[in-house]
Design an enzyme around this catalytic site. Structure first.
Site, PDB file in Angstrom:
ATOM      1  N   ASN A 168      11.818   3.501   8.691  1.00  0.00           N
ATOM      2  CA  ASN A 168      12.415   4.154   9.859  1.00  0.00           C
ATOM      3  C   ASN A 168      12.788   5.587   9.495  1.00  0.00           C
ATOM      4  OD1 ASN A 168      15.155   4.248   8.738  1.00  0.00           O
ATOM      5  ND2 ASN A 168      15.223   2.047   9.087  1.00  0.00           N
ATOM      6  N   ASN A 192       0.807  -1.218   0.000  1.00  0.00           N
ATOM      7  CA  ASN A 192       0.000   0.000   0.000  1.00  0.00           C
ATOM      8  C   ASN A 192       0.846   1.277   0.000  1.00  0.00           C
ATOM      9  OD1 ASN A 192       0.216  -1.071   2.958  1.00  0.00           O
ATOM     10  ND2 ASN A 192      -0.052   1.140   3.180  1.00  0.00           N
ATOM     11  N   LYS A 193       2.171   1.135   0.139  1.00  0.00           N
ATOM     12  CA  LYS A 193       3.053   2.300   0.123  1.00  0.00           C
ATOM     13  C   LYS A 193       4.487   1.845  -0.135  1.00  0.00           C
ATOM     14  CE  LYS A 193       3.639   2.124   5.156  1.00  0.00           C
ATOM     15  NZ  LYS A 193       3.503   2.880   6.424  1.00  0.00           N
ATOM     16  N   GLY A 194       5.374   2.826  -0.285  1.00  0.00           N
ATOM     17  CA  GLY A 194       6.803   2.557  -0.362  1.00  0.00           C
ATOM     18  C   GLY A 194       7.219   1.668  -1.512  1.00  0.00           C
ATOM     19  N   LYS A 249      16.163 -10.490   8.711  1.00  0.00           N
ATOM     20  CA  LYS A 249      16.424 -10.531   7.276  1.00  0.00           C
ATOM     21  C   LYS A 249      17.517 -11.548   6.942  1.00  0.00           C
ATOM     22  CE  LYS A 249      13.438  -7.445   5.885  1.00  0.00           C
ATOM     23  NZ  LYS A 249      12.316  -7.789   4.984  1.00  0.00           N
ATOM     24  N   ARG A 290      -2.606  -4.849   4.665  1.00  0.00           N
ATOM     25  CA  ARG A 290      -3.333  -5.155   5.898  1.00  0.00           C
ATOM     26  C   ARG A 290      -4.473  -4.166   6.110  1.00  0.00           C
ATOM     27  NH1 ARG A 290       0.311  -5.057  11.150  1.00  0.00           N
ATOM     28  NH2 ARG A 290       0.571  -2.924  10.374  1.00  0.00           N
ATOM     29  N   THR A 339      11.392   5.638   2.658  1.00  0.00           N
ATOM     30  CA  THR A 339      10.131   4.995   2.997  1.00  0.00           C
ATOM     31  C   THR A 339       9.826   5.264   4.464  1.00  0.00           C
ATOM     32  OG1 THR A 339      11.070   2.890   3.731  1.00  0.00           O
ATOM     33  CG2 THR A 339      10.703   3.174   1.357  1.00  0.00           C
ATOM     34  N   TYR A 383      15.692  -6.508  13.497  1.00  0.00           N
ATOM     35  CA  TYR A 383      15.385  -6.368  12.074  1.00  0.00           C
ATOM     36  C   TYR A 383      16.452  -7.045  11.221  1.00  0.00           C
ATOM     37  CZ  TYR A 383      14.835  -4.205   7.484  1.00  0.00           C
ATOM     38  OH  TYR A 383      14.698  -4.007   6.138  1.00  0.00           O
TER      39      TYR A 383
END
Length: 242
Positions: free
Chosen positions: A200, A12-14, A168, A35, A197, A164
């Site tokens: 962060n 929905n973004k980025g 990954k 979501r 984005t 994080y």
């Protein structure tokens, strides 16, 4: 002719939205997973073309099952949904921050991938792209020369965002093992680079255009049958150290 069908999670973004946009421009049918229904529908309206909203929370097995049932046929899965817990910046990060991060970045990828495997197996050219991170690289993280020369040194020069980054790294191993288990697929991981984005604050202030990273994901999504699998690439096509 039947269109190639793709699903992009967290789109929905980025970077995810840019991936969906570029796949639509390439002539694919794209399911934009989000979501949040409101944000997802707005993103679909903005992209236009053969882009369709699907409600998808990668941490909710009911949501995943409903999305798999609604979409049906699938050729390309791009596991883009990811998150970083605020405050999880070093060895003092709480166990809860690891659980929350891994729930989306690791377990969510496994759950979504497994749910869509039956559809992907029916495709003549199944492709999976897992959006990873350059900071997940064990090779780069342990190479003093790489760490010293890294642009935006804090990401590679300190144990920042440990939950994080380690999530990954786990995703990279999942990519490798799924590629070995599914040799008829092309399954790869992508390091998108630091992008502007909402992941962060540092990315928002220092990052570059998400569309550039999306190009790398779109390229991996459309690999030929002789293309690489089980590999880790930077957004520009450079092979990344594991």
């Amino acid at each position: 002719m039947t269109s190639t069908i793709a699903l992009v999670t967290g789109a929905n973004k980025g970077i995810g939205q840019e991936i969906a946009r570029q796949l639509v421009r390439a002539g694919l049918t794209v399911h934009l997973g989000s979501r949040d229904a409101g944000r997802g529908l707005r993103a679909v309206e903005e992209i236009g073309g053969d882009c369709h909203f699907v409600q998808l929370d990668v941490t909710d097995k009911t949501s995943i099952a409903a999305a798999a049932s609604a979409i049906g046929a699938l050729d390309i899965l791009i596991n883009n949904a990811g998150m970083m817990v605020d405050g999880a910046i070093g060895p003092e990060a709480s166990v809860d921050s690891f659980r929350t991060t891994y729930e989306t970045n690791v377990f969510g990828v496994v759950a979504v991938t497994n749910a869509f495997l039956p559809a992907l197996r029916r495709s003549s050219a199944p492709r999976i792209v897992n959006i990873s991170s350059g900071t997940a690289s064990l090779g780069a993280s342990t190479d003093e020369a790489v760490r010293a020369s890294a642009v935006g040194a804090p990401a590679m020069h300190s144990p920042a965002a440990v939950s994080y980054r380690s999530s990954k790294t786990a995703l990279n191993m999942i990519t490798t093992l799924y590629a070995q288990a599914l040799p008829e697929f092309r399954i790869n991981a992508l390091a998108p680079g630091l992008r502007a984005t909402d992941l962060n604050g540092r990315a928002r202030s220092l990052g570059e255009d998400p569309a550039e990273a999306a190009e790398g994901a779109v390229r991996l999504a459309q690999l030929g049958d002789d293309g690489p699998t089980g590999a880790f690439f930077s957004w520009d096509g450079t092979v990344m150290p594991w």
